[in-house]
Design an enzyme around this catalytic site. Structure first.
Site, PDB file in Angstrom:
ATOM      1  N   LYS A  87      22.959  -4.609  -7.796  1.00  0.00           N
ATOM      2  CA  LYS A  87      22.920  -4.651  -6.324  1.00  0.00           C
ATOM      3  C   LYS A  87      21.539  -4.202  -5.847  1.00  0.00           C
ATOM      4  O   LYS A  87      21.083  -3.098  -6.197  1.00  0.00           O
ATOM      5  CB  LYS A  87      24.017  -3.733  -5.786  1.00  0.00           C
ATOM      6  CG  LYS A  87      24.436  -3.995  -4.360  1.00  0.00           C
ATOM      7  CD  LYS A  87      25.670  -3.151  -4.049  1.00  0.00           C
ATOM      8  CE  LYS A  87      26.126  -3.315  -2.636  1.00  0.00           C
ATOM      9  NZ  LYS A  87      27.132  -2.288  -2.284  1.00  0.00           N
TER      10      LYS A  87
HETATM   11  C1  E4P Z   1      28.969  -3.158   0.553  1.00  0.00           C
HETATM   12  O1  E4P Z   1      28.691  -3.483  -0.575  1.00  0.00           O
HETATM   13  C2  E4P Z   1      28.891  -1.786   1.064  1.00  0.00           C
HETATM   14  O2  E4P Z   1      29.205  -0.900   0.023  1.00  0.00           O
HETATM   15  C3  E4P Z   1      29.903  -1.500   2.142  1.00  0.00           C
HETATM   16  O3  E4P Z   1      30.724  -2.602   2.434  1.00  0.00           O
HETATM   17  C4  E4P Z   1      29.418  -0.700   3.291  1.00  0.00           C
HETATM   18  O4  E4P Z   1      30.484  -0.525   4.187  1.00  0.00           O
HETATM   19  P1  E4P Z   1      30.491   0.576   5.338  1.00  0.00           P
HETATM   20  O5  E4P Z   1      29.727   0.050   6.493  1.00  0.00           O
HETATM   21  O6  E4P Z   1      31.943   0.761   5.668  1.00  0.00           O
HETATM   22  O7  E4P Z   1      29.845   1.806   4.746  1.00  0.00           O
END
Ligand code: E4P
Length: 224
Positions: A87
């Protein structure tokens, strides 16, 4: 459509996996910190534990912000397990690193995407997944679903193979809206996945069915 769970919590991942509908996991440094995971060895061990719970697709995020660091870290993360997807953040350095991994045949998830232009750039760089953050856009009064629709249109126009991984999904209706718009994947907390199953009319209907069944069967026992 694929369902990913957005957590580093092993119990939640295990519960979602037991439902038999889980296709993957996304994590981020905040989610890892929430589980109290710190230090290189502990992080690697935790990613391995997650990989052992699921069939594929475990997004592990790099901490480095420079190209060389991202490449070094990404190679090391990918080495933990073949299920790992590296990622990378939507930055200039992140795009260069995405290109690098794409050429190496290592899967990537380009994260922190808030515009269609960013998604187009990730697709051009060969990202396997692009993660538009719906909930965080809504937090600043911006329609996250328009973004999903725009990205779908662009990717379809040019047959980009990059998958739309709708992220920052907060509840079951987000998942349904993403499905209607053709997102390939949603990643959400366990509660949002479970929320797809729940309806009060299902609960009251089932209660009634079982009561009616019980009444007749009790009578049948009396007759005999
Ligand atoms: C995506 O890969 C992120 O980890 C995640 O969806 C972030 O979500 P949040 O805005 O609820 O922290």
């Amino acid at each position: 459509m694929q369902f990913f769970i957005d957590t580093a919590n092993l119990s939640d991942i295990g519960q979602a996996q037991q439902l038999g509908v889980l296709d993957g996991v996304t994590t981020n440094p905040t989610l890892m910190a929430k589980e109290g995971i710190s230090g290189d060895e502990a992080v690697r061990k935790h990613y391995k534990a997650i990989c052992d719970l699921v069939t594929d697709n475990v997004s592990a995020e790099v901490i480095s912000t420079d190209y060389e660091g991202m490449v070094r870290e990404g190679i090391s993360l990918a080495d933990i397990d073949p299920k790992i997807v590296v990622k990378l953040p939507m930055t200039m350095e992140g795009i260069k690193a995405t290109r690098y991994f794409s050429k190496q045949g290592i899967r990537t998830n380009c994260t922190l995407v808030f515009t269609a232009g960013q998604a187009l750039m990730a697709a051009k760089a060969g990202a396997t997944y692009v993660s538009p953050f719906i909930g965080r856009l809504e937090d600043i009064s911006t329609d996250g679903m328009n973004l999903i629709a725009d990205i779908r249109k662009i990717f379809d126009n040019y047959q980009f193979p990059t998958k739309i991984l709708a992220a920052s999904v907060r509840h079951a209706m987000h998942i349904v809206q993403c499905a209607k718009l053709g997102a390939d994947v949603t990643t959400s907390p366990l509660a949002a996945i479970v929320g797809l199953v729940k309806h009060p009319l299902t609960d009251s209907g089932l209660k009634q069915f079982l009561e009616d069944h019980r009444k007749v069967n009790e009578k049948a026992v009396v007759i005999i």
